[in-house]
Design a protein around this motif. Structure first.
Motif, PDB file in Angstrom:
ATOM      1  N   ARG A 112      60.869  72.559  44.345  1.00 30.84           N
ATOM      2  CA  ARG A 112      60.142  71.845  45.396  1.00 30.84           C
ATOM      3  C   ARG A 112      60.310  72.628  46.700  1.00 30.84           C
ATOM      4  NH1 ARG A 112      58.194  67.038  45.013  1.00 30.84           N
ATOM      5  NH2 ARG A 112      59.444  66.584  43.146  1.00 30.84           N
ATOM      6  N   PRO A 113      59.265  72.743  47.510  1.00 30.83           N
ATOM      7  CA  PRO A 113      59.401  73.486  48.773  1.00 30.83           C
ATOM      8  C   PRO A 113      60.552  72.965  49.617  1.00 30.83           C
ATOM      9  CG  PRO A 113      57.090  73.004  48.343  1.00 30.83           C
ATOM     10  CD  PRO A 113      57.889  72.243  47.308  1.00 30.83           C
ATOM     11  N   LEU A 114      61.301  73.875  50.198  1.00 30.30           N
ATOM     12  CA  LEU A 114      62.453  73.487  51.009  1.00 30.30           C
ATOM     13  C   LEU A 114      62.010  72.969  52.367  1.00 30.30           C
ATOM     14  CD1 LEU A 114      64.868  76.487  50.338  1.00 30.30           C
ATOM     15  CD2 LEU A 114      64.977  74.210  49.343  1.00 30.30           C
ATOM     16  N   PRO A 115      62.717  71.983  52.909  1.00 27.34           N
ATOM     17  CA  PRO A 115      62.450  71.574  54.294  1.00 27.34           C
ATOM     18  C   PRO A 115      62.811  72.717  55.241  1.00 27.34           C
ATOM     19  CG  PRO A 115      64.437  70.515  53.451  1.00 27.34           C
ATOM     20  CD  PRO A 115      63.809  71.214  52.284  1.00 27.34           C
ATOM     21  N   PRO A 116      62.192  72.771  56.413  1.00 30.90           N
ATOM     22  CA  PRO A 116      62.437  73.901  57.328  1.00 30.90           C
ATOM     23  C   PRO A 116      63.910  74.158  57.617  1.00 30.90           C
ATOM     24  CG  PRO A 116      60.565  72.611  58.083  1.00 30.90           C
ATOM     25  CD  PRO A 116      61.154  71.855  56.925  1.00 30.90           C
ATOM     26  N   ALA A 117      64.707  73.089  57.732  1.00 29.88           N
ATOM     27  CA  ALA A 117      66.125  73.272  58.083  1.00 29.88           C
ATOM     28  C   ALA A 117      66.917  73.994  57.011  1.00 29.88           C
ATOM     29  CB  ALA A 117      66.772  71.912  58.358  1.00 29.88           C
ATOM     30  N   LEU A 118      66.384  74.076  55.779  1.00 29.51           N
ATOM     31  CA  LEU A 118      67.146  74.684  54.685  1.00 29.51           C
ATOM     32  C   LEU A 118      66.519  75.993  54.183  1.00 29.51           C
ATOM     33  CD1 LEU A 118      68.083  71.482  52.659  1.00 29.51           C
ATOM     34  CD2 LEU A 118      69.579  72.887  54.081  1.00 29.51           C
ATOM     35  N   ARG A 119      65.598  76.548  54.931  1.00 26.73           N
ATOM     36  CA  ARG A 119      65.019  77.834  54.547  1.00 26.73           C
ATOM     37  C   ARG A 119      65.911  78.958  55.071  1.00 26.73           C
ATOM     38  NH1 ARG A 119      58.884  75.982  56.188  1.00 26.73           N
ATOM     39  NH2 ARG A 119      58.690  74.394  54.532  1.00 26.73           N
ATOM     40  N   LEU A 120      66.937  79.238  54.287  1.00 25.68           N
ATOM     41  CA  LEU A 120      67.998  80.164  54.675  1.00 25.68           C
ATOM     42  C   LEU A 120      67.982  81.407  53.795  1.00 25.68           C
ATOM     43  CD1 LEU A 120      70.720  77.394  54.887  1.00 25.68           C
ATOM     44  CD2 LEU A 120      69.711  78.549  56.851  1.00 25.68           C
ATOM     45  N   ARG A 121      68.163  82.554  54.396  1.00 20.41           N
ATOM     46  CA  ARG A 121      68.195  83.803  53.618  1.00 20.41           C
ATOM     47  C   ARG A 121      69.377  83.832  52.667  1.00 20.41           C
ATOM     48  NH1 ARG A 121      67.979  85.602  58.643  1.00 20.41           N
ATOM     49  NH2 ARG A 121      69.987  86.689  58.449  1.00 20.41           N
ATOM     50  N   HIS A 122      70.501  83.255  53.077  1.00 23.86           N
ATOM     51  CA  HIS A 122      71.734  83.367  52.303  1.00 23.86           C
ATOM     52  C   HIS A 122      71.913  82.253  51.277  1.00 23.86           C
ATOM     53  CE1 HIS A 122      73.404  85.635  56.055  1.00 23.86           C
ATOM     54  NE2 HIS A 122      72.596  86.374  55.322  1.00 23.86           N
ATOM     55  N   ALA A 123      71.051  81.253  51.305  1.00 20.54           N
ATOM     56  CA  ALA A 123      71.213  80.134  50.380  1.00 20.54           C
ATOM     57  C   ALA A 123      70.620  80.464  49.012  1.00 20.54           C
ATOM     58  CB  ALA A 123      70.549  78.878  50.944  1.00 20.54           C
ATOM     59  N   ALA A 210      70.968  74.032  59.983  1.00 21.09           N
ATOM     60  CA  ALA A 210      71.666  74.988  59.117  1.00 21.09           C
ATOM     61  C   ALA A 210      71.291  76.393  59.573  1.00 21.09           C
ATOM     62  CB  ALA A 210      71.286  74.775  57.664  1.00 21.09           C
ATOM     63  N   ASP A 211      72.293  77.273  59.624  1.00 17.98           N
ATOM     64  CA  ASP A 211      72.063  78.624  60.154  1.00 17.98           C
ATOM     65  C   ASP A 211      72.720  79.676  59.274  1.00 17.98           C
ATOM     66  OD1 ASP A 211      70.743  78.130  62.853  1.00 17.98           O
ATOM     67  OD2 ASP A 211      72.565  76.903  63.060  1.00 17.98           O
TER      68      ASP A 211
END
Length: 406
Positions: A112-123, A210-211
């Motif tokens: 499912r598409p991620l919410p903006p706050a969880l679109r992390l390169r490292h996740a 989240a960062d």
């Protein structure tokens, strides 16, 4: 039929291809898959494969010779992007087309598409073999794993990471784990098991921010004011049927591919099976879509028979499982449609629950209780009243956690 395409190199797809040959189909048979790997089994990706190391050969459903011996042409690493049902052509991402006489749709699920706050390169996310390999490598050098999402994959991965010696924190907006599937009663029991094993559960928790950090870690700020620092982060926010590529094809869609009770679509000579198939299950009198291993096998077999002329309805009592630490949960039927839950056993190492609607059992969850599982599966198929369950499943004294939900 001279040529049948199976679109989706999944468990359902392989099961359909195998059954087509078993029923005597001798024409061309092509299995199309978006991933470059031979079809593989997915359940171990969050459990044994992460714990023991990713072995692609061990995960394969069949080896390459098996397909060759059965005359199944493999078109792997070729993603389906469109379907022309008028001219009976499948369009691939490289603009190639494949003609067909019969079609089996088994393209499964996507994240499912991620919410903006969880679109992390490292996740990380976890559904495919490649994603499992990347997560396994990350866990090998990590100390603290944060899992966003207390569903099946999230909790299985959390348990595996604890066995690997990592500190593990699980976040979810829900008040209990796996609540969407079972409601609070089962979640409370599993929350207790995870906490006893050292997993920290932060439930009813919302992520404010989240960062990605320069050192490769992830910082997560919660609505409680707490900030978490993880050197490995897994985001498991659910999945959805892979059906976008079918839009405009004329095939009816709606939270999956819509099928009649036989698994046939509204388009002639096109059937569907597995995670994408939404069909009318006459056993329960409802339309359903089931995202689990056993259903994929059984529907793949049934869809193959339907394409070759069978008109039998596909009726089943859904069954699935999850293993977390030493807790082996087996679920049968449809707990999600229940009005009432009866906790029949609640012990430190064992749990049995019956889910009913209108007084009749519609689903059951058994943890480390195989005998009760067999009994309750029969009761669901026979539409037994909860009050008529045998004395072998009479309620045990509830624990404090179970009593708290009463």
């Amino acid at each position: 039929m001279r040529r049948i395409l199976v679109v989706g190199a999944s468990l359902a797809g392989v099961s359909a291809a195998e059954e087509l040959r078993a029923q005597g189909y001798e024409g061309e048979l092509v299995l199309v898959g978006a991933e470059p790997h031979l079809p593989y089994t997915r359940p171990p990706l969050s459990k044994d494969a992460l714990l023991e190391g990713i072995d692609q050969t061990a995960l394969q459903l069949r080896d390459e010779h098996w397909y060759a011996e059965r005359g199944i042409e493999l078109r792997l690493g070729e993603k389906a992007v469109g379907l022309d049902t008028t001219h009976r052509q499948l369009r691939l991402a490289d603009e190639a087309t494949l003609d067909y006489d019969g079609l089996v749709l088994t393209t499964g699920l996507a994240h499912r598409p991620l919410p903006p706050a969880l679109r992390l390169r490292h996740a990380h996310q976890l559904r495919t073999l490649d994603e499992a390999e990347r997560l396994s490598a990350a866990l090998a050098g990590a100390r603290h794993l944060v899992v966003v999402g207390a569903g099946f994959v999230g909790l299985e991965t959390a348990a595996t990471a604890r066995l690997l010696g990592l500190d593990v924190t699980v976040l979810d907006v829900a008040a209990q784990p796996m609540s969407k599937a079972f409601g609070p009663e089962i979640g409370i029991w599993f929350a207790r098991r995870h906490e006893l094993a050292g997993v920290r559960l932060l439930l009813s928790a919302s992520i404010i921010r989240a960062d990605d950090e320069p050192d490769g870690t992830t910082t997560i700020a919660l609505d409680s004011g707490e900030r978490l620092r993880a050197d490995c982060c897994l985001v498991g926010t659910g999945s959805m049927p892979t059906t976008d590529w079918l839009r405009g094809s004329g095939i009816d869609l709606g939270d999956g591919v819509l099928c009649d009770p036989t698994l046939a679509t509204n388009v002639p000579d096109v059937v569907a099976a597995g995670d994408i198939a939404r069909w009318d299950n006459e056993q329960f009198g409802e339309s359903m879509r089931v995202e689990h291993w056993t259903n994929a096998v059984e529907q793949g077999v049934h869809a193959a028979g339907r394409l070759l002329g069978s008109r039998d309805p596909f009726t089943s009592v859904p069954f699935f499982w999850t293993d977390q630490f030493d807790a082996k949960l087996r679920c049968v039927g449809r707990p999600s449609i229940a009005d009432d839950v009866d906790i029949l056993r609640d012990e430190d190492a064992r749990l049995v629950a019956a889910f009913s609607r209108g007084g009749r059992i519609r689903g059951a969850v058994c943890v480390n209780a195989p005998r009760e599982m067999a009994q309750l599966r029969r009761a669901i198929a026979e539409r037994t009243r909860v009050s008529d369950l045998t004395r072998d499943c009479t309620p045990a004294t509830p624990t404090a956690a179970a009593a708290a939900t009463a």
